[in-house]
Scaffold this active site. Sequence first.
Site: not given
Length: 368
Positions: A326, A16, A191, A224
Amino acid sequence: MTKKKVGIIFGGKSAEHEVSLQSAKNIVEAIDKDKYDVMLIGIDKQGKWHLNDQSSYLLNAENPKLIQLNKSNENVAIVPGENDHQLINKASAQNLEQLDVVFPIVHGTLGEDGSLQGMLRIANLPFVGPSVLSSSICMDKEIAKRLLEAAGINVAKGFAFTRAKKDRIVYEDIVAHLGTPMFIKPANQGSSVGVSKVSTKEEFEVGIAAAFQYDHKVIIEESVVGREIECSVLGNDEPIASLPGEILPNTEFYSYESKYIDEKGAELAIPAELPGELVKNVQQVAVNAFTALQCEGLARVDFFLTETGDIYVNEVNTLPGFTRISMYPKLWEVSGISYPELIDRLIELAIERHENDRMLKSAVWGEE
């Protein structure tokens, strides 16, 4: 008013690295220059620390795909055990200006997993974000899930396997318990690095191999079905939660590229369209997760919200991205805390925790 000296540490050896460069850029642009002087310390991909100038610390700064650290000729070393001037210029052996606080915006391995936090604590430097224990817990998705479950918080069903137990990963057995599709993840990455959504045995085997490229332990989770909701948390002893936001991916799942590179990879609903009571429920679960994992300062809690209103915590990110797309800072902006004010609060929380730590005795007898 005397300005505080803030050291922003960014970059790092993890996958990252480029995300961290973008985060640092946005923090530098948003921080109140009337309150703070900034010292920039960029960590390259080999782990070397560079003292950088604000005018030239990044190359290709406006292009997330090409952004790079501009390595300087001035390298930084850290000296533990000192009460001041813990950082020195390696070449000249001269002390660098004393820092009041550090903002370690190094995402992923060796930055978000407690490693950097431990070094800063040994160096007696206040720093933004959770301390060693909660950083390492949240980085390991398996351990975090165990603690969340123990606190009565819903998480997806799944299995964890170390590299040593790789021969025990049998596709048919996993499908019998989790069904398809399922997700395969490195246990200690963020991430969406190394994450695969798989539905066939061939995809499963490729996904397992990909995950083991990034960690010695992998997690296999059920899928899910639900809305992807995120909530920002801020505070030490009395944390508060932002309004929730929603990720609306334009790809199959919210990948690394969608989060940080492709601004069209996902739409962000900020705030999420949720009934008032459900907003309160999400906020409460976010604070509960933050507390259960002993977080401090900041974290972003990511959820799945099912059609029946069940809330599942997917992960807790202790150093979320601060890029221009973000969620963490955007959710606080819509909740009434501007970007500069958010940085103020994070710095205040870091100093508050450091002062509290200084009150603890470090010796039973003799000198401290």
